[in-house]
Design an enzyme around this catalytic site. Sequence first.
Site, PDB file in Angstrom:
ATOM      1  N   ARG A   1     -17.153 -23.409 -30.768  1.00 61.56           N
ATOM      2  CA  ARG A   1     -17.640 -22.468 -29.733  1.00 61.56           C
ATOM      3  C   ARG A   1     -18.015 -21.124 -30.356  1.00 61.56           C
ATOM      4  O   ARG A   1     -18.934 -20.458 -29.909  1.00 61.56           O
ATOM      5  CB  ARG A   1     -16.586 -22.281 -28.623  1.00 61.56           C
TER       6      ARG A   1
ATOM      7  N   TYR B   1     -40.571 -15.652 -14.130  1.00 61.50           N
ATOM      8  CA  TYR B   1     -39.999 -16.976 -13.855  1.00 61.50           C
ATOM      9  C   TYR B   1     -39.041 -16.851 -12.664  1.00 61.50           C
ATOM     10  O   TYR B   1     -38.154 -15.990 -12.683  1.00 61.50           O
ATOM     11  CB  TYR B   1     -39.277 -17.496 -15.106  1.00 61.50           C
TER      12      TYR B   1
ATOM     13  N   ASP C   1     -38.855 -11.612 -22.592  1.00 64.74           N
ATOM     14  CA  ASP C   1     -38.824 -13.073 -22.574  1.00 64.74           C
ATOM     15  C   ASP C   1     -40.101 -13.551 -23.268  1.00 64.74           C
ATOM     16  O   ASP C   1     -41.207 -13.434 -22.733  1.00 64.74           O
ATOM     17  CB  ASP C   1     -38.738 -13.581 -21.127  1.00 64.74           C
TER      18      ASP C   1
ATOM     19  N   LYS D   1     -38.404 -25.082 -24.245  1.00 65.88           N
ATOM     20  CA  LYS D   1     -39.871 -25.188 -24.156  1.00 65.88           C
ATOM     21  C   LYS D   1     -40.474 -25.424 -25.546  1.00 65.88           C
ATOM     22  O   LYS D   1     -40.262 -26.470 -26.126  1.00 65.88           O
ATOM     23  CB  LYS D   1     -40.435 -23.950 -23.479  1.00 65.88           C
TER      24      LYS D   1
END
Length: 372
Positions: A47, A99, A170, A195
């Site tokens: 983690r 978005y 972004d 993406k």
Amino acid sequence: MQIETIAVRGGHQEDPAFGAVAPSIHLSTTFARDSQGELVGPHTYTRSGNPNRSALEETVAALEGGDRGLAFASGMAAIHAVLQTLSPGDHVLAPDDIYHGSRDLIMDMARWGLQASFADLSNPEAFRAALQPNTRMIFVETPSNPMLQITDIAWVVRAAGEVGALVAVDNTWATPVLQRPLELGADLALHSSTKYFGGHSDVMGGMVVCRQEGSTAERLASLQHGAGAVPGPFDSWLIRRGLMTLPVRVRAQTDSAMHLAVFLHRHPAVARVHYPGLPGHPGYAVAREQMAGFGGMLSFELAGGETAAAAVLGKLQLFSRATSLGGVESLVEHRYKVEGPHGRTPKNLLRISVGLENPADLMEDLENALEP
Ligand code: PLP
């Protein structure tokens, strides 16, 4: 090193055991210590860090030209961490066209005391008027989803400096192949790695790259470790593998998108094409200045309204009817339907993610579907 070389070689480590050329996948959740209690390698627990995630983080940081890369389990987890670096009472300014998931998340964080407003960041007057004394972050998305509005990043950085706000960009749609926000002065570059980074529609992920080490980078690292929304080793490996072909994929997709945009622009059934590579696009001049290409995404509005959009969508054969973007296969979607009743997208708009099929085949498919 140039971007193509970083994409292939970044974070690469020779395999001392077998000399394997392709990186191995380290599934271990924990890492051993020697008899003195000292760690044998750089990692403790997956983690907080893992060899595959480190290779991904180093590579994306180098591609964006930043000091530190932090990988998350999805683009939204990355955006959530970025918003969580702010404090209750802080104000975040974001674009009108953004978005819809980011918009919803920003608004939801009002419950935790985050103040937010949305403005047309492509319009300097509207942008300035929306700044507040407590604006601590300007969240930019350029080109924007789904209208492909263009924001002048360097201009936003200057205005942010006047109020002492961070600028987070972004960069999912452009990728560092076409746009490098940190070089334009932004503090953070964000990605949905789902993406173009992954590139094959088979893995979820998110990234934040910090231009500089410092308190924001430390806070993000602590959120990444503490909240634990991290990608697993296999997902990190898949995204790192996708990056190897990122520059060639994005350039080919950009070339094809330009062809399709010109074709659609000339078609009588199409009322408007939203693609910053078309000289009539309001953001054309800024995009030419800050981007090395106009990208593989475009949207267009049908002259015949929503009914025509539904008909074209139904007739397309090569494009897959699905949401998301940036994969090798071309996708088309009726964006209004995907966003739901609160969406702001025109009902006659179809959004296209251009894949790696031959553009002549894609054009033929569109031509047939646009026939009355
Ligand atoms: N940012 C942009 C510009 C997007 O288009 C998306 C998803 O479509 C996201 C962020 C969210 O990414 P993810 O689906 O990986 O959480």
